[in-house]
Design an enzyme around this catalytic site. Structure first.
Site, PDB file in Angstrom:
ATOM      1  N   CYS A  67       0.844  -1.191   0.000  1.00 15.80           N
ATOM      2  CA  CYS A  67       0.000   0.000   0.000  1.00 15.80           C
ATOM      3  C   CYS A  67       0.884   1.248   0.000  1.00 15.80           C
ATOM      4  CB  CYS A  67      -0.941   0.012   1.203  1.00 15.80           C
ATOM      5  SG  CYS A  67      -0.078   0.072   2.787  1.00 15.80           S
ATOM      6  N   CYS A 153      61.113   4.591 -27.863  1.00 16.36           N
ATOM      7  CA  CYS A 153      59.848   4.135 -28.457  1.00 16.36           C
ATOM      8  C   CYS A 153      58.675   4.509 -27.565  1.00 16.36           C
ATOM      9  CB  CYS A 153      59.884   2.619 -28.669  1.00 16.36           C
ATOM     10  SG  CYS A 153      61.134   2.051 -29.826  1.00 16.36           S
ATOM     11  N   ASP A 663       1.465  29.269 -31.677  1.00 16.05           N
ATOM     12  CA  ASP A 663       2.390  29.893 -32.614  1.00 16.05           C
ATOM     13  C   ASP A 663       1.703  29.849 -33.984  1.00 16.05           C
ATOM     14  OD1 ASP A 663       4.864  30.868 -33.679  1.00 16.05           O
ATOM     15  OD2 ASP A 663       5.249  28.848 -34.409  1.00 16.05           O
TER      16      ASP A 663
END
Length: 1008
Positions: A67, A153, A663
């Site tokens: 509930c 490298c 609009d």
């Protein structure tokens, strides 16, 4: 089987998640309607390094709530967790929406908080998306780098990686040949990083990333222990798989994987190929999984009810029927120890009902009391326990003293049976309220035909699970088949029925380059569709998400029910005690005769039965279900009619609308402007005039500009635009053909027009205001011509070249055919329509007169539209805004109810409270009418729930017993309580019969 896990350690990313955290949150187009206060917090961290301070939103499935008091208890438990920003619990959906700070709270903390409150919780997986999160969350990827020999490298690779756009950090280790890169997936992806490594002369490959996704699949073909071991072996050796868990009982496999390394389809294909076809996997739809759990809950409730009924019928038979059958009654009177067989049988049968079948009520009551709250379980446990334990005490007292009082075992068992029946019926009814979601989910096809190449490079077609479609896939759609994903037609031509998604009944022609929506039906020809949006980005998924979250939201009126629920149970218990004491003390002092007492009864038993009836007849559930069931049905009905509602609060505000602002362009008009007049006031050739104007307008996105360019192209080439089914035109050549002049210093001026330079001379195209601001004089003849255009509802566009006015264009945008009728319909409903436009006053008044609008606001800039909304709100009026474009979004956000029509633009959709999928003004009336009918139903539900409790409690307490001898046994009171909540849900379900208002009826027009 225990979960298999192969987790590699990755550095934690600020604002990111641990490797075994839940799915990353996705921000979708239609998420903006979710709780605004939460969104403010979610966006608070934007712009900070690494996304720190960003909030996370999850949904958690909760079982055990009965509930409104339960949902309030869970909300309180979640909000008490440090780091949780907001928590909203939906009782009907058994789900919680939680927003929290991931730096303070984890998903498991949320789950544990709910479980500590006494409920079961499961964090729900987030839907997959086709795009990365827009919240600038970075990923960390580990890459193998082959060929490095020295520190130089390493430095070279690190330097290359750090220089890549979107890379925030890069560290390379020579000893392990691994590089760890932190990058923004919205700027750069894994392939770009691998390519950069390889371009530098090294070998590169992604090992894993910090991103994580989850997939749940059903597995068939695992028959033995060896099959399970084979499945585990395949997954353990699959690259990108982090964790997996296989449930042999449900045959469900849950896999956590790295989507940067392996896709969900590759994962499924890998398992099937690795087993040589022994295993077949199908993706389980999350919605289908939830539906199965809801069905499982209803089935469980039915089993409990049937079990209780099975034990209660013998008790009822022993109490009511057997005394009239001498042979059976003599057996029941046979003494066995201290009690007769009748008492032994009833005690044994009812004990099973009370403590085995009714265990759920004790568990629910215990966790409610533990959290300092009360709910319906407390009332049921209290009422049945009083009846049961009184009967036990009466038996024991009779055995000890020889004075045998009547027992009421049947009250306990019948009460639990009726409550379980009510709960079962409630589950069925609540399931019906979510039918809209189920129907939307069913629109998507289960499988798709994928067109790809096999290992030999040959083109093939194969059927795959629709949930495994990836962006870029080419899908074949046969006639009568459903389009499996949002995408673009790459081959073929056909008509497609989009009514199930947009509500538009007329089929739409789809050709190459046409966009299609997943879930719509291909009617005639074969189509090849390239998938562009899947998962939560798809239109259908967003509609489902919008409807689902709207159903979870609470309408403000729900606060009343939540307040009543918080005090309801304590009030009822207090009234029950007053009833007990009132009748008992009244009996002791002789306020009523002993003839009223039951046979062999006493004042205490007589009073106790009234008290128990008060406890069990009171129903807080009916109040708690009054609003959410109606909102849930209404949002589903709205979606069916193409009206998407973003929550109960929007629904509640819409039924009080006093003004609707429209609009003009694209809302009241069709938004398909056409040039009707082109007048040149100088000796310039008309073709040259149109060429200059088109060149100036070609860079503008305004509908009027596009109409001018199209008109000029048509004038020059005489081949005309090829009209499409919806009246739009293909004008690709208009902006790329060599006939347009080179333009420099282009500037679009909102509300006035455009200006630019062509061949070093200034060109102005726009309205009077633009001319006045630039010192261009308008002659009386020109003004008269423009006024004539405006009086005929056309827009006059002035053109100035080298500071001289040289011509005027007249542009007309036809009104929508239903505009005038809708305006009149709104007025009949007591809603005042208002038109707001940036166009000039004469054109605005002419359009308003044509549609029947009296209140007109013209020459209003986009920001000014929001000011008009606020002006109308000053007297407390509720204002709705209907718009379709970006310039409408400020007004949509400022209004009480924003409606984006015709799906509008993305920004308009985000700002709106209602999304009207069809480009039809009649849906404005549907939206208002549906909200009014929904809240009329909610008020009826509240009235029924309140009247029920106000009338039922006095009857149960025996207020009318002295006058009418009306007495309500506890078991009958329990039946009334169970049926009251079912009645409220059924009342809400009547909204499913809602029909859109017919304008002919609304306007009382007789159609011959």
């Amino acid at each position: 089987m225990s979960p298999g896990a192969r987790d590699l350690q990755l550095a934690r990313v600020a604002g990111g998640q641990d490797a075994d955290a839940g799915d990353m949150e996705d921000v979708r187009l239609l998420d903006s309607y979710e709780q605004r206060e939460s969104d403010d917090v979610i966006e608070a961290g934007e712009g900070e390094e690494g996304g720190e301070g960003m909030m996370r939103r999850i949904q958690v499935r909760i079982t055990g709530m009965t509930c409104a008091a339960c949902s309030n208890s869970v909300e309180s438990a979640l909000r008490s967790v440090n780091g949780v920003v907001s928590a909203s619990v939906a009782l009907l959906q058994n789900r919680a929406d939680v927003v929290f700070d991931p730096s303070l709270v984890k998903d498991d903390d949320v789950k544990n908080a709910i479980e500590d409150a006494g409920f079961d919780a499961e964090v729900m997986p987030q839907p997959t998306t086709t795009k990365k999160n827009s919240d600038s969350k970075t990923l960390v990827g580990q890459f193998t780098i082959g060929g490095m020999t020295c520190a130089a490298c390493v430095n070279s690779v690190e330097g290359i990686l750090r220089d890549l756009p979107g890379v925030k950090r890069a560290v390379v280790a020579l000893a392990t040949s691994l590089g760890e890169v932190e990058y923004d997936p919205t700027i750069i992806d894994k392939n770009d990083i691998v390519n950069a490594i390889e371009d530098a002369g090294f070998e590169g490959a992604l090992v894993q990333s910090s991103q994580q996704d989850k997939i749940i699949v059903g597995v068939s073909g695992v028959m033995t222990e060896m099959g399970a071991q084979l499945l585990e072996g395949i997954l353990s050796t699959s690259t990108g798989v982090r964790q997996f868990r296989y449930n042999r009982i449900s045959t469900e496999l849950e896999v956590l994987f790295d989507p940067e390394v392996i896709s969900s389809r590759s994962l499924v294909d890998g398992v099937e190929e690795g087993s040589n076809g022994q295993f077949k996997l199908h993706v389980i739809n999350p919605y289908a999984r939830m539906t199965s759990k809801d069905n499982e809950e209803a089935s469980n409730m039915f089993r409990l009810f049937m079990s209780s009924l099975l034990f209660s019928i013998p008790v009822f038979f022993i109490r009511v029927i057997c005394p009239h059958i001498p042979l059976l009654y003599s057996v029941l009177l046979w003494r066995c120890g201290p009690f007769i067989m009748d008492d032994w049988l009833k005690w044994a049968l009812v004990s099973v009902v009370q403590f085995v079948i009714g265990k759920r009520f004790y568990v629910g009551a215990a966790r409610a009391l533990k959290n300092g709250s009360t709910n319906m379980d407390v009332l049921v446990a209290l009422g049945t326990s009083a009846s049961y334990f009184y009967s036990v005490c009466a038996l024991l007292y009779g055995a000890a003293t020889g004075f045998w009082s009547p027992t009421y075992f049947e009250t306990s068992s019948m009460l639990i049976t009726f409550v379980l029946l009510g709960k079962y019926l409630e589950c069925l009814a609540k399931g019906k309220t979510s039918d809209a979601i189920k129907k939307l989910v069913e629109l998507a096809p289960a499988t798709a035909l994928l067109v790809d190449k096999d290992k030999g490079g040959n083109i093939r077609e194969r059927e795959i699970d629709a949930l495994l479609i990836q962006p870029g896939d080419t899908l074949k759609v046969i006639p009568g088949g459903k389009i499996p994903a949002d995408g673009v037609v790459v081959w073929g031509s056909s008509y497609v029925n989009e009514s199930m998604v947009t509500g538009e009944s007329e089929p739409v022609l789809k050709e190459a380059t046409s966009s299609v929506i997943g879930g719509t039906i291909n009617l005639h020809g074969v189509l090849h569709v390239k998938a562009t949006k899947i998962g939560s980005d798809a239109v259908l998924s967003q509609i489902i998400c919008l409807v689902e979250t709207a159903q979870m939201s609470k309408a403000p009126i729900q606060k009343f029910a939540d307040f009543v629920a918080s005090i309801f149970v304590p009030t009822v218990v207090a009234m029950s005690l007053i009833t007990l004491l009132g009748w008992y003390i009244g009996g002791i002092v002789g306020a009523y005769p002993e003839e009223w007492l039951p046979e062999n009864g006493n004042f205490f038993v007589f009073s106790l039965m009234f008290s128990i009836s008060v406890v069990v007849i009171a129903c807080p559930c009916a109040l708690g279900l009054a609003t959410p069931t109606a909102v849930m049905v209404a949002t589903g009905v709205g979606a069916k009619h193409g009206v998407l509602i973003k929550g109960g609060d929007a629904l509640e505000r819409a039924q009080k609308i006093n003004y609707v602002i429209f609009d003009k362009t694209g809302t009241l008009t069709q938004g398909k402007a056409t040039v009707t007049t082109a007048k040149v006031f100088t000796a310039m050739d008309r073709g040259e005039f149109l060429r200059w104007v088109a060149s100036a307008e070609a860079s503008s996105e305004h509908p009027l500009a596009k109409a001018i360019v199209e008109y000029a192209r048509h004038f020059h080439f005489f081949d005309g635009p090829s009209p499409t089914k919806d009246g739009e035109t293909h004008n690709k050549d208009s902006t790329i053909s060599g006939w347009l002049l080179d333009v420099s210093d282009f500037s679009a001026l909102p509300g006035t027009g455009v200006k630019c330079c062509i061949d070093g001379k200034r060109v102005l195209v726009g309205n009077r205001k633009l001319m006045a601001e630039n010192g261009i004089e308008i002659s009386a003849a020109t003004e008269s011509f423009v006024v004539e255009l405006e009086d005929s509802a056309k827009t006059g566009i002035l053109v100035a070249f080298d500071d001289n006015l040289i011509g005027v264009l007249g542009v007309a945008d036809p009104l929508k055919r239903e505009a005038a009728v809708v305006v009149e319909g709104l007025q009949k409903m007591g809603v005042e329509p208002v038109m707001v436009t940036g166009d000039n006053w004469r054109t605005a008044r002419a359009v308003a007169k044509e549609v029947g609008i009296k209140d007109v606001r013209a020459e209003v800039m986009p920001a000014g539209k929001a000011d008009v909304v606020r002006a109308l709100q000053k007297d407390g009026s509720t204002v709705a805004m209907v718009g379709d474009g970006i310039n409408d979004s400020p007004a949509l956000a400022a209004s009480d109810v924003g409606m984006a029509i015709g799906a509008g633009t993305d920004i308009a959709i985000e700002a709106a409270d209602y999304v009207l999928m069809r480009n039809n003004l009649e849906d404005v009336i549907t939206a208002i009418d549906l909200s009014r009918k929904t809240f009329a139903r909610i008020r009826l539900n509240y009235m029924f729930a309140m009247v029920y409790n106000v009338v039922a409690i006095p009857i149960a307490a025996g207020v009318f017993f002295p006058y009418l001898r009306i007495e309500l046994p506890p078991w009958a009171a329990g039946a009334c309580m169970a049926l009251s909540s079912v009645s409220v849900v059924c009342s809400s379900l009547l909204l499913r019969r809602y029909k859109k208002p017919r304008l002919t009826t609304l306007l009382k027009i007789t159609v011959e």
